[in-house]
Structure formats: C-alpha cells, structure tokens
Design a protein around this motif. Structure first.
Motif, PDB file in Angstrom:
ATOM      1  N   SER B  25      75.438-104.434 -10.407  1.00  0.00           N
ATOM      2  CA  SER B  25      75.383-105.872  -9.719  1.00  0.00           C
ATOM      3  C   SER B  25      75.965-106.777  -9.926  1.00  0.00           C
ATOM      4  O   SER B  25      77.750-107.899  -9.143  1.00  0.00           O
ATOM      5  N   ALA B  26      76.726-106.771 -11.536  1.00  0.00           N
ATOM      6  CA  ALA B  26      77.015-107.577 -12.149  1.00  0.00           C
ATOM      7  C   ALA B  26      79.179-107.650 -12.088  1.00  0.00           C
ATOM      8  O   ALA B  26      79.782-107.643 -11.050  1.00  0.00           O
ATOM      9  N   THR B  27      78.967-105.855 -11.780  1.00  0.00           N
ATOM     10  CA  THR B  27      80.989-105.504 -11.583  1.00  0.00           C
ATOM     11  C   THR B  27      80.767-105.258  -9.929  1.00  0.00           C
ATOM     12  O   THR B  27      81.783-105.590  -9.659  1.00  0.00           O
ATOM     13  N   GLU B  32      87.636-110.331 -10.517  1.00  0.00           N
ATOM     14  CA  GLU B  32      88.325-110.115 -11.404  1.00  0.00           C
ATOM     15  C   GLU B  32      89.152-108.603 -11.038  1.00  0.00           C
ATOM     16  O   GLU B  32      90.131-108.200 -11.382  1.00  0.00           O
ATOM     17  N   LEU B  33      87.324-107.867 -10.671  1.00  0.00           N
ATOM     18  CA  LEU B  33      87.787-106.452 -10.256  1.00  0.00           C
ATOM     19  C   LEU B  33      88.351-106.058  -9.333  1.00  0.00           C
ATOM     20  O   LEU B  33      88.413-106.136  -7.890  1.00  0.00           O
ATOM     21  N   LYS B  38      86.323-101.698  -9.345  1.00  0.00           N
ATOM     22  CA  LYS B  38      84.749-101.163  -9.743  1.00  0.00           C
ATOM     23  C   LYS B  38      84.189-100.216  -9.756  1.00  0.00           C
ATOM     24  O   LYS B  38      83.549-100.210 -10.936  1.00  0.00           O
ATOM     25  N   TRP B  39      84.249 -99.360  -8.412  1.00  0.00           N
ATOM     26  CA  TRP B  39      83.957 -98.092  -8.207  1.00  0.00           C
ATOM     27  C   TRP B  39      83.709 -97.328  -9.641  1.00  0.00           C
ATOM     28  O   TRP B  39      82.679 -96.848 -10.234  1.00  0.00           O
ATOM     29  N   ALA B  40      85.074 -97.424 -10.810  1.00  0.00           N
ATOM     30  CA  ALA B  40      84.794 -96.374 -11.548  1.00  0.00           C
ATOM     31  C   ALA B  40      84.188 -97.016 -12.348  1.00  0.00           C
ATOM     32  O   ALA B  40      83.879 -96.531 -13.089  1.00  0.00           O
ATOM     33  N   LYS B  41      84.310 -98.437 -12.287  1.00  0.00           N
ATOM     34  CA  LYS B  41      83.755 -99.271 -13.761  1.00  0.00           C
ATOM     35  C   LYS B  41      81.671 -98.798 -13.648  1.00  0.00           C
ATOM     36  O   LYS B  41      81.350 -98.524 -14.353  1.00  0.00           O
TER      37      LYS B  41
END
Lengths: 245, 185
Positions: B25-27, B32-33, B38-41
């Motif tokens: 959820s935080a990602t 900033e992403l 986002k998905w990679a992280k």
C-alpha cells in the motif's frame, strides 16, 4: 449528560475556553470535538473515551451551533451594570479597549465588558451618571464569567464597527508617514531612513507619546488627559497637528 | 500466486501478510515513483529476484501486473473476534464490533503519524489481551509488541476492520464538521 441547546446556555467563561481551542493543536479531530464537549458539559475528557463513536457523533451533532458565531445583539443592562455606549468614551477607556482588541478580543472579553458596563446613579438633576473608570478591573471582570455569552458577545462587533468609523475620521492621526507595503529600505535615501527611524520610535511609544503631547509634556497631567472625551482629545490632536503646535 | 522468473510471489489477501500488505500500500501511494518503478518495487519487496524483474520485457511485465491484480479470492467481510498469540487471547469485541472513542482517537493518530504501517497498529489497538487491564491495553510498548505480532498475520483478517474504520472516520468526520460562519473581524 446535560447539553446546551444554544449559545444562550453557554457562559462567557465557557465561550472563551472554547474559542481558545485550536483544532490544529489536536492530533485527532475527535480529540478536539471531545475537548469542546468537555467544556460544554463540564465532564472530564477521559469520561468520553468509553463512549461508542456513533453515540459521540450524535452528541456532537446536537451542539453544532458552536461552530457558528453567537448573535451580535447584546444586553444594555447586566445585573447592576449598564452599557455605557461608545459615543462618550474616554481616552483612557479607548486606549485600554485598543489593547484588548489588539491582543485577542475573545480572551479579553471580560475585560472589554468591564470597560463597557458600569454601575450608575442618578445625579441631583436625575441624570444618569456612570461610575468612574477607576475600579479594580481584575475583580470586576469576574462578574461576567457566568453570564450567557449572548449577553455581551455583540459588543465586539459594535466596537469594531465604531473603531472602523473612528479610524476613518481620524485617518491622518493614525496612518504612519510611510506605508510599509509600498516602500522598502532600498528605495529610501538617508534622510528618509532617519525620518522612518524617528517614526518607528514614535509608533513604539505611540500612546505614551500621544498622552505626553496632550498633557503638554507635563506627566502629572496625564491622569487628567486619560479622562478626556475621546473625540475631544482627538480633535485637539488634529488641531495640534494641523497648526503644528 | 504469481510467478516471476524463478520465484512465486503472493498476491491474494489470504496469502499476503499484513506487513507485506502495508509495504504494498505504501508503494502504491508513493507519489515519487512512476508506475513501472512502483510495480517493480512491489514485486521485489514480495520476494521476486531483482535482476529477473528488471530483465522482463515490457509486454511480460504488464502481463504480470495484470495477473497480480486479478485476485481470485475475495476478502472476508467477517470481523475476526479473537486471535491467539503465545498462549494469550486477544479479543476485538464481545457481541458486535463497535469502536469506542478512545480507540478511534488512537487509530486516527496512528493513521496520520504512521501512514506506512498503520494497519498492524490499528489491529493492535482493536485487539486487546483478555487478561490485561484497560490501562495496560493502551501502553505504547504493548501496542508496539502487538503491532509486531499482527504484521505476521494474513492481511485478510485486517480488511473488514480497515474498511469499517475508513468508512466510520469519513462519515463521522463529515457529520461533525459544520461550516463555520463568517467570524467577526
């Protein structure tokens, strides 16, 4: 839990307490609302903690009038005190009122009320005479704490209106020589800067300077000057300024 | 589960832990992403191999994102009544789940001060150890300990509570906020 139904049920003291709260100082919206309820009901904040949120919500909804301002109508007579009106204000009273209004008028509401409500008596000619402005204001202000806020709240708007008109009439006596918004130091030459410095000094000692001026530089006369009718005092100041005397 | 290269990662709320769900959820909320970052992280945080994620071609990557989002299991709507950790019972309610003012104040604070891991904290506030006193329930260190325990639980159990609180906070806040009329100046 006895809830107030309108501003009529809120005392001056409660109102001052309520308005001293700033919801930004609370880490939760509910904490702020509970603090308000605690003031209104005189129930400790902790006692609300076990309440269900829906129940709290219902209670808060019943006191939504506190989000609005009380009426601007005020009483002319409060117990043994009578509203003195603003047209015959004395210079000393005006100076004190200016201080209270400049430094949070809600917080100073009982002081303001003490200036504007006085004891009265009839003269031998059966004219209404107001008590002198020489009583102990710290003691007098206590009389206003338990009154409904609706008794005196309106004097704030009344004074602000009066003040606006007064400042307009005597604009040339209140306005500084330099308009700070328009000028900055870079645009001023040395002479202007000196003049501005002198002006700043005068502003810093504004009322003292005015009183000293009206007392013809005789400090022993300042007490008498404070008792001068406000309009008369400002007319004299205006005359002195115009004639440069 | 979704397979990325040689690794399988969880995507269902019944599989993800609360800690993983909080990170996810935080990602998702990280402004900033960009979408790819986002998905990679998210995939890497959930255990996918970093090199394998970045080696995916665009088509395969979007296909995996779709697959990840296409969850099959619907989150439960039932409020979990109690849970056991280390021989202790932690209970959320007696007959029907309701929030009291103290809990909601703490939850509101948790949401605003720890937006990245508020879910476990909210669960820690709601569930109370049955053998402790009221004062002990709300101790900072006790809440922190419970929060840590809840991080390891499946996200599924938190969903009904978070949904209820979100709805309650929004509704109640709206109800109690009345437009202030013009202030005398």
């Amino acid at each position: 839990m006895k809830l107030p139904k309108s501003w009529n049920d809120i005392t001056v003291e409660q109102f001052i307490e309520l308005r001293s709260l700033n919801n930004e100082d609370f880490d939760s919206l509910f904490s702020y609302e509970i603090e308000c309820l605690s003031i209104l009901t005189d129930i400790d904040v902790d006692e609300f903690d076990d309440m269900e949120i829906d129940e709290l919500s219902k209670i808060v909804k019943q006191v939504t009038f506190i989000k609005k301002q009380p009426s601007n109508i005020f009483k002319n007579q409060i117990n043994n005190l009578t509203y003195i009106g603003l047209n015959d204000l004395k210079l000393g009273e005006f100076i004190d009122l200016e201080y209270y209004f400049a430094n949070d008028y809600v917080k100073h509401l009982t002081y303001i009320s003490s200036v504007l409500y006085r004891k009265t008596k009839l003269s031998e000619w059966e004219e209404l005479i107001f008590e002198d402005y020489s009583f102990n204001i710290e003691k007098r202000k206590e009389q206003f704490n338990d009154l409904p806020i609706t008794s005196v709240y309106g004097i704030i708007a009344e004074y602000i209106k009066f003040r606006e008109n007064f400042l307009k009439v005597y604009e040339n006596l209140f306005n500084p020589i330099f308009d700070e918004d328009e000028l900055d130091d870079a645009e001023l030459d040395e002479e202007d800067l000196k003049e501005q410095e002198a002006e700043d000094k005068i502003n810093r000692w504004s009322w003292e300077h005015t009183l000293y001026n009206l007392a013809n530089e005789d400090v022993t006369k300042i007490k008498d000057v404070l008792e001068l009718n406000l309009v008369f005092a400002f007319n004299i100041l205006g005359m002195k300024k115009e004639l440069e005397i | 589960m979704v397979k990325i290269g040689t690794t399988k990662i969880n995507n269902e709320v019944t599989e993800l832990t609360i800690e993983q769900f909080e990170k996810l959820s935080a990602t998702m909320n990280n402004l900033e992403l960009d979408q790819f970052e986002k998905w990679a992280k998210i995939f890497i945080d959930l255990g996918a191999n970093e090199d394998e994620v970045y080696d995916l071609d665009f088509e395969k990557f979007t296909e995996i994102v779709k697959e990840f989002c296409d969850t099959k299991k619907k989150p439960t709507k039932k409020f979990l009544k109690s849970i056991e950790f280390d021989g202790y019972t932690y209970q959320a309610y007696e007959d029907e789940f309701k929030l009291n003012v103290r809990d909601l104040k703490m939850i509101e604070k948790a949401v605003s001060t720890s937006p990245e891991n508020y879910i476990s904290r909210v669960m820690a506030i709601i569930f109370k150890r049955t053998d402790l006193t009221k004062a002990e329930h709300y101790g900072d260190s006790h809440i922190a300990l419970k929060s840590k325990m809840f991080k390891e639980q499946k996200a599924n159990i938190a969903i009904p509570f978070i949904a209820y609180i979100g709805q309650k906070l929004g509704k109640t806040a709206k109800e109690i906020q009345v437009e202030a009329t013009e202030i005398v100046e």
